[in-house]
Motif scaffolding. Structure first.
Motif, short mmCIF file in Angstrom:
data_model
loop_
_atom_site.label_atom_id
_atom_site.label_comp_id
_atom_site.label_asym_id
_atom_site.label_seq_id
_atom_site.Cartn_x
_atom_site.Cartn_y
_atom_site.Cartn_z
N ILE A 1 8.09 -0.92 14.27
CA ILE A 1 7.29 0.30 14.34
C ILE A 1 6.77 0.60 12.94
CG2 ILE A 1 7.27 2.75 14.94
CD1 ILE A 1 9.55 2.19 16.88
N THR A 2 5.45 0.65 12.81
CA THR A 2 4.83 0.80 11.50
C THR A 2 4.88 2.25 11.04
OG1 THR A 2 2.60 1.26 12.35
CG2 THR A 2 3.25 -1.07 12.14
N ALA A 3 4.44 2.47 9.81
CA ALA A 3 4.48 3.81 9.24
C ALA A 3 3.66 4.81 10.05
CB ALA A 3 3.98 3.78 7.79
N ASN A 4 2.59 4.34 10.70
CA ASN A 4 1.76 5.27 11.50
C ASN A 4 2.07 5.21 12.99
OD1 ASN A 4 0.66 2.83 12.18
ND2 ASN A 4 -1.41 3.28 11.47
N GLY A 5 3.17 4.55 13.37
CA GLY A 5 3.62 4.59 14.75
C GLY A 5 3.09 3.50 15.65
N GLU A 6 2.43 2.50 15.10
CA GLU A 6 2.01 1.36 15.91
C GLU A 6 3.20 0.43 16.16
OE1 GLU A 6 -2.68 0.84 14.80
OE2 GLU A 6 -1.21 -0.15 13.52
N GLY B 1 10.74 -2.09 5.00
CA GLY B 1 9.54 -1.67 4.30
C GLY B 1 8.60 -2.85 4.11
N GLY B 2 7.97 -2.91 2.91
CA GLY B 2 8.28 -2.21 1.68
C GLY B 2 9.76 -2.15 1.34
N ASN C 1 0.86 -1.18 0.00
CA ASN C 1 0.00 0.00 0.00
C ASN C 1 0.90 1.23 0.00
OD1 ASN C 1 0.55 0.84 2.85
ND2 ASN C 1 -0.42 -1.16 3.27
N LYS C 2 0.31 2.39 0.04
CA LYS C 2 1.07 3.63 -0.10
C LYS C 2 1.42 4.29 1.24
CE LYS C 2 0.97 3.39 -4.58
NZ LYS C 2 2.22 3.12 -5.33
N LYS C 3 1.28 3.57 2.35
CA LYS C 3 1.61 4.16 3.65
C LYS C 3 3.09 4.53 3.71
CE LYS C 3 -1.87 1.76 6.44
NZ LYS C 3 -2.08 0.82 7.57
N LYS C 4 3.35 5.73 4.20
CA LYS C 4 4.73 6.19 4.37
C LYS C 4 4.90 6.78 5.76
CE LYS C 4 5.28 7.40 -0.53
NZ LYS C 4 5.57 8.49 -1.49
N MET C 5 6.05 6.53 6.34
CA MET C 5 6.34 7.07 7.67
C MET C 5 6.69 8.55 7.55
SD MET C 5 9.15 5.74 10.50
CE MET C 5 8.20 4.28 10.93
N SER C 6 6.14 9.35 8.45
CA SER C 6 6.44 10.78 8.47
C SER C 6 7.71 11.05 9.27
CB SER C 6 5.28 11.54 9.10
OG SER C 6 5.14 11.19 10.48
N ASN C 7 8.27 12.24 9.12
CA ASN C 7 9.43 12.63 9.93
C ASN C 7 9.08 12.62 11.41
OD1 ASN C 7 10.83 12.99 7.57
ND2 ASN C 7 11.02 15.20 7.73
N GLU C 8 7.85 13.00 11.74
CA GLU C 8 7.42 13.05 13.14
C GLU C 8 7.45 11.65 13.76
OE1 GLU C 8 3.54 14.39 15.86
OE2 GLU C 8 3.41 14.33 13.67
#
Length: 498
Positions: free
Chosen positions: A271-276, A65-66, A31-38
């Motif tokens: 740690i996933t792209a959304n912080g889980e 990744g990915g 999918n297109k999930k990407k980790m942010s700098n935050e």
């Protein structure tokens, strides 16, 4: 009551869940999930704070990744901030990159070349072998083989690590169709591409394995062992053996199946792209209902959810207690995915593959002893007392000048705690004169417990525990049971036809 509480200071970060390949055996959901700098910054703070709480002097990140090289700007951000945090907290920062090796640009080349001089950096290239093997499974989104993309990038990766080639390694997956070419693929990596650090892993999720494949695996693994032994005879050292998994386990202590097979959820997390936060990426990508989630960066770890990964050990798995394959590859995430429980060990033909590995390991060790290369009198002078199964190069920061033990394992992300012996094994304190050392193999992300008052370190296999005859009898019985099962299935098929 928990056995102990150890905070994870090593993690794989899913920089993106997107990938430019569509490998047919991959379990990831693109999918297109990407980790942010935050999220990346919170991850670095989380891991470094845990390192301080653990009183260890390093924290580690695996860029995953990915395909992580799709996110070069985020990689640069992690390099800079990880390095800054390490300097501020006066601890070490190490990074491993797991990449399919299809992407290389001037920007990426310059970035990796620069940070290779600033931090402890290692790279693992995922390649399955020669073009005809690799392209069977590792294909692009357009459905064509990806070998041509990789081959042109190999000189660039080697140039980046020309001063520390042991920090660049190559990993291949063994499938049904590539197994007969295992030895040829190994030789291509070793001779044509000039890699010294190589490891192959049997794909446990392969559904088409047959008992003929066990014999094919043994034939190819023995050819690799003989190839390596010839080099050892010629050069007089065992580096060639040390650099190839799984044969390299012959140089290690005898593992006890009571040890936890990996450190997922203990000292290592994903740690996933959304912080889980999950025990590892294998759980995450196979768990749409988030049953195995153990926290997130905003709220921290859910210790109740994490407890099962901390409290269990190898005796909780459904392995035979007297199994001779004491260094086999066991994946609790694969167990959970296939059988619904981390404790329900996948057996069957996988155990026979492990038996082959043990047989070749024993053969290799026997030959080394004949040469006088590996024995009690010269063992320490030629090798560290504990040879861990390195996948991604030797982290220099993880090996003190006076240490006898490599505890950075394959990726440099390992931390072992000794319970009972009272020793915390860290990169700067990983072997006392009195202590024994467990460097749990295979993943490089492992947490191991010493049984109270029990000495279990052995840098050579203990032949007295299981004789060759006993081991052969066990393997023969396993094969006999498998043959009987096949015969029964054939009889059932005949009945249906009639």
């Amino acid at each position: 009551m928990m056995k102990w509480k150890w905070m994870p200071a090593a993690a794989s970060l899913l920089l993106t869940e997107d990938c430019n390949l569509r490998c047919t055996y991959c379990f990831e959901k693109h999918n297109k999930k990407k980790m942010s700098n935050e999220v990346a910054l919170k991850s670095l703070e989380f891991l470094s704070n845990n390192a301080i709480e653990n009183k260890q002097n390093y924290f580690s990140v695996t860029m995953f990744g990915g395909e992580p090289l799709l996110q070069p700007d985020l990689m640069e951000f992690i390099f800079k901030n990880g390095h800054r945090i390490a300097q501020e907290k006066k601890i070490h920062f190490s990074v491993t990159i797991i990449t399919n090796a299809t992407i290389m640009s001037d920007k990426i080349f310059n970035m990796l070349s620069y940070w290779n001089t600033k931090i402890s950096l290692s790279v693992q290239l995922s390649v399955d072998g020669k073009k005809e093997s690799h392209d069977l499974y590792r294909i692009t989104a357009a459905g064509i083989g990806s070998f041509y993309l990789i081959e042109k990038n190999i000189p660039k990766f080697k140039e980046i690590f020309k001063n520390n080639p042991k920090s660049l390694n190559i990993h291949g997956v063994i499938n049904k169709k590539t197994l007969p070419k295992l030895y040829e693929n190994y030789k291509m990596f070793r001779e044509e591409w000039g890699f010294s650090r190589i490891w192959f892993l049997i794909l446990q999720s392969e559904t088409e394995w047959s008992y003929e494949d066990v014999a094919i695996y043994e034939e190819n693994l023995r050819l690799i062992a003989d190839y390596q032994l010839n080099i050892v005879r010629r050069e007089g050292n065992i580096d060639e053996i040390r650099n190839y998994a799984p044969i390299d386990k012959c140089l290690s202590f005898e593992r006890n199946l009571s040890n936890s097979p990996c450190g997922a959820g203990k000292n290592f997390v994903t740690i996933t792209a959304n912080g889980e936060i999950y025990p590892c990426h294998h759980f995450y990508f196979n768990d749409p209902n988030k049953e195995t989630k153990i926290g997130d960066l905003d709220n921290g770890l859910d210790e109740a959810a994490r407890r099962i990964y901390i409290d269990y050990d190898g005796t909780d798995l459904t392995c035979e207690k007297n199994c001779p394959n004491n260094s086999c590859y066991r994946c609790i995430a694969q167990n959970w995915t296939d059988k619904g429980s981390i404790f329900s060990q996948i057996k069957g033909i996988n155990c026979l593959f492990s038996g082959v590995e043990k047989k070749i390991q024993d053969y290799t060790l026997k030959e080394l002893r004949k040469m006088g290369i590996f024995n009690k009198s010269n063992q320490k002078s030629n090798n560290p007392n504990c040879l861990c199964d390195l996948r991604s190069g030797e982290n220099q920061s993880n090996q003190s000048n006076n240490s006898d033990c490599y505890c950075d394992l394959r990726t440099g992300n390992s931390q072992t705690e000794g319970v009972g012996c009272g020793n915390n094994v860290t990169p700067k304190n990983n072997q006392s004169k009195e202590s024994d050392c467990y460097c749990d193999l295979r993943t490089g992300n492992t947490q191991t417990i010493f049984p109270e008052g029990e000495k279990q370190m052995s840098c050579e296999l203990n032949d007295e525990k299981k004789s060759k005859k006993e081991i052969d009898i066990i393997l023969i019985n396993q094969l006999a049971e498998a043959v009987i099962k096949i015969i029964d299935e054939i009889e059932e098929i005949k009945k249906k036809i009639e």
